[in-house]
Design an enzyme around this catalytic site. Structure first.
Site, PDB file in Angstrom:
ATOM      1  N   GLY A  96       0.815  -1.210   0.000  1.00  0.00           N
ATOM      2  CA  GLY A  96       0.000   0.000   0.000  1.00  0.00           C
ATOM      3  C   GLY A  96       0.843   1.250   0.000  1.00  0.00           C
ATOM      4  O   GLY A  96       0.502   2.254  -0.637  1.00  0.00           O
ATOM      5  N   THR A  97       1.966   1.202   0.732  1.00  0.00           N
ATOM      6  CA  THR A  97       2.875   2.347   0.761  1.00  0.00           C
ATOM      7  C   THR A  97       3.450   2.623  -0.623  1.00  0.00           C
ATOM      8  O   THR A  97       3.516   3.765  -1.075  1.00  0.00           O
ATOM      9  CB  THR A  97       4.008   2.101   1.771  1.00  0.00           C
ATOM     10  OG1 THR A  97       3.452   1.990   3.085  1.00  0.00           O
ATOM     11  CG2 THR A  97       5.028   3.226   1.745  1.00  0.00           C
ATOM     12  N   GLN A 101      -7.705   1.630   5.260  1.00  0.00           N
ATOM     13  CA  GLN A 101      -8.439   1.219   6.453  1.00  0.00           C
ATOM     14  C   GLN A 101      -9.915   0.935   6.188  1.00  0.00           C
ATOM     15  O   GLN A 101     -10.519   0.106   6.862  1.00  0.00           O
ATOM     16  CB  GLN A 101      -8.312   2.300   7.535  1.00  0.00           C
ATOM     17  CG  GLN A 101      -6.908   2.472   8.088  1.00  0.00           C
ATOM     18  CD  GLN A 101      -6.419   1.253   8.850  1.00  0.00           C
ATOM     19  OE1 GLN A 101      -7.203   0.459   9.363  1.00  0.00           O
ATOM     20  NE2 GLN A 101      -5.110   1.086   8.908  1.00  0.00           N
ATOM     21  N   ALA A 112      -3.432  -4.989   1.096  1.00  0.00           N
ATOM     22  CA  ALA A 112      -4.127  -6.255   1.318  1.00  0.00           C
ATOM     23  C   ALA A 112      -4.025  -6.785   2.747  1.00  0.00           C
ATOM     24  O   ALA A 112      -4.944  -7.451   3.225  1.00  0.00           O
ATOM     25  CB  ALA A 112      -3.598  -7.310   0.338  1.00  0.00           C
ATOM     26  N   CYS A 117       5.479   8.337  23.871  1.00  0.00           N
ATOM     27  CA  CYS A 117       6.301   7.722  24.917  1.00  0.00           C
ATOM     28  C   CYS A 117       6.691   6.294  24.577  1.00  0.00           C
ATOM     29  O   CYS A 117       7.241   5.591  25.403  1.00  0.00           O
ATOM     30  CB  CYS A 117       5.547   7.723  26.238  1.00  0.00           C
ATOM     31  SG  CYS A 117       4.869   9.314  26.697  1.00  0.00           S
TER      32      CYS A 117
END
Length: 459
Positions: A69-70, A177, A195, A320
């Site tokens: 997807g990236t 998403q 996927a 954190c």
């Protein structure tokens, strides 16, 4: 062990596993070849593309498969910007996009382009009018996710797409998403997805470019995937990805309703069970399986370890955590507390008993972390000091906020506490703390060492 991190990735769907195994024997050959083995592989690839396009709501020849997807986001943004370079070099994005979009925007700026980042409200949603106002005559591309990966807020994609269409600007939608739950509404121009978000194998992404959208692939290209995604296709993984998407879509309506009841339960119960908690994200317009909340006076990494020891796998946008040294850009853009952040995203099939056990475990886990950090236990009566300065230099999240909470009762109503801090997170969490505690955030002043954050006690 309950796995509550579906927004990061979902275990391989049983249908995907079956499709993967079945296609390994027939999908190994080069689909570009004309001999029998190549034709068989081509048939599998074409069938997977048809199934994926049907789920997306596009033509099969508009969809190509990428290695993730990236990668689809990188290639989609670069190709759309290059295809419209004569129009201009202006890019519009929202402030809460996936980091791949923001990295692309930063790269575009370094190369001489311009970027407008549209702000969001405290729920994480853009204002469609503000987004439309960001479009200009030289805007080459606009990007807007369909739903946020950290807080689940759904964006008004259809309204923004209409504004983009009126301005003659293509809109790229990151649907990673939301796609498992249904197609993306609106007249968008480009779309990407991944996927492993719906139970397909990792390493398969979708890139959709509608017919008529100017697109110029960047970098070395080859003849595969319409020249938009280079490299040999992983046909078994692609077949499994399409099969998984079809399978989850068949159950999406019923599963969405069931999981929404569970996340509604978490949203309602957590603030009653744990003091000083802010549930973040839109209460209604959100993904059905995802809920996020932030716990004041808590070290996010320690809290995740506590929950892991109790048997729950969750994630965090907290600054954190060991993997995140700066505040989550999503929580920062929303102006909400980032410390002690917990994202619960339920995979399909999650049972109510697991959610109830999580709600039983959470209060003790938070209380234990707070006790170790010396967090304030109960509010005290107003003190008499006019002002007080707290030196938190060298302290890291959530310690500056803890010191502020301890100091504020020592000043009278109307008095001020100044917190000295050199932690970047304080710039996000101190104003957010003031909002949740109904105190007045006066502002910040640069000092020789660190920053002075001034808070006025209102009650």
């Amino acid at each position: 062990m309950p796995y509550f991190d579906a927004a990061s990735g979902v275990p391989l769907h049983p249908v995907a596993r079956q499709a993967l195994v079945a296609s390994v024997d027939d999908g190994w050959a080069d689909p570009a070849r004309l001999y029998r083995e190549g034709r068989r592989a081509r048939m599998l690839l074409d069938a997977a593309r048809e199934a994926a396009a049907e789920a997306v709501g596009c033509r099969a020849d508009e969809l190509v498969f990428a290695s993730s997807g990236t990668r689809a986001l990188y290639d989609g943004i670069a190709g759309a910007l290059a295809g419209r370079h004569r129009v201009g070099r202006h890019l519009v994005v929202s402030a809460v996009e996936h980091s791949a979009v923001l990295h692309s925007a930063a790269s575009h700026e370094r190369a001489g382009g311009t970027v407008t980042e549209v702000a969001v409200d405290r729920s994480g949603a853009v204002d469609p009018d503000a987004y439309a106002a960001a479009l200009s005559e030289d805007t080459a591309l606009a990007c807007l996710q369909s739903a946020n990966h950290e807080v689940g807020t759904e964006q008004p994609v259809a309204v923004v797409a209409e504004a983009c269409r009126a301005a003659g600007v293509p809109l790229l939608v990151d649907a990673a998403q939301s796609l498992p739950w249904g197609p993306v509404d609106g007249d968008w121009s480009l779309l990407t997805a991944s996927a492993h978000k719906w139970g397909g194998p990792a390493g398969v992404g979708f890139l959709v470019v509608r017919k008529g959208v100017r697109f110029a692939p960047q970098g070395p290209v080859d003849e595969r995937e319409s020249g938009r995604s280079a490299g040999f296709q992983n046909i078994p993984a692609i077949v499994a990805a399409a099969a998984a998407l079809r399978a989850v879509r068949a159950e999406a309506a019923a599963e969405a309703a069931r999981l929404r009841e569970l996340t509604d339960l978490i949203r309602a119960r957590v603030p009653r069970l744990v003091p000083d908690v802010e549930v973040v994200g839109a209460p209604e317009r959100r993904l059905p399986h995802l809920v996020t909340f932030s716990c004041l006076y808590v070290d996010g990494e320690s809290l995740l370890h506590e929950l892991d020891r109790a048997g729950f796998s969750v994630s965090s946008g907290s600054s954190c955590t060991s993997s995140t040294l700066t505040p989550s850009h999503v929580l920062k853009a929303m102006g909400v507390v980032s410390e002690g952040n917990v994202r619960v995203s339920l995979p399909p099939g999650t049972g109510a008993a697991d959610v109830e056990r999580f709600l039983d475990v959470l209060p003790g886990a938070v209380a234990g972390v707070r006790e170790r950090l010396g967090a304030p236990v109960a509010p005290a009566a107003a003190g008499t000091l006019e002002e007080l300065t707290v030196d938190a230099l060298g302290e890291r999240c959530p310690q500056p906020v803890i010191e502020l909470a301890k100091a504020l009762p020592r000043v009278r109503v109307g008095g001020e506490v100044t917190v000295l801090s050199d932690d970047e997170v304080a710039a996000v969490d101190i104003p957010a703390w003031c909002w949740t505690q109904r105190q007045e955030y006066v502002g910040a002043r640069e000092r020789a060492h660190g920053v002075a954050y001034v808070v006025r006690r209102l009650g």
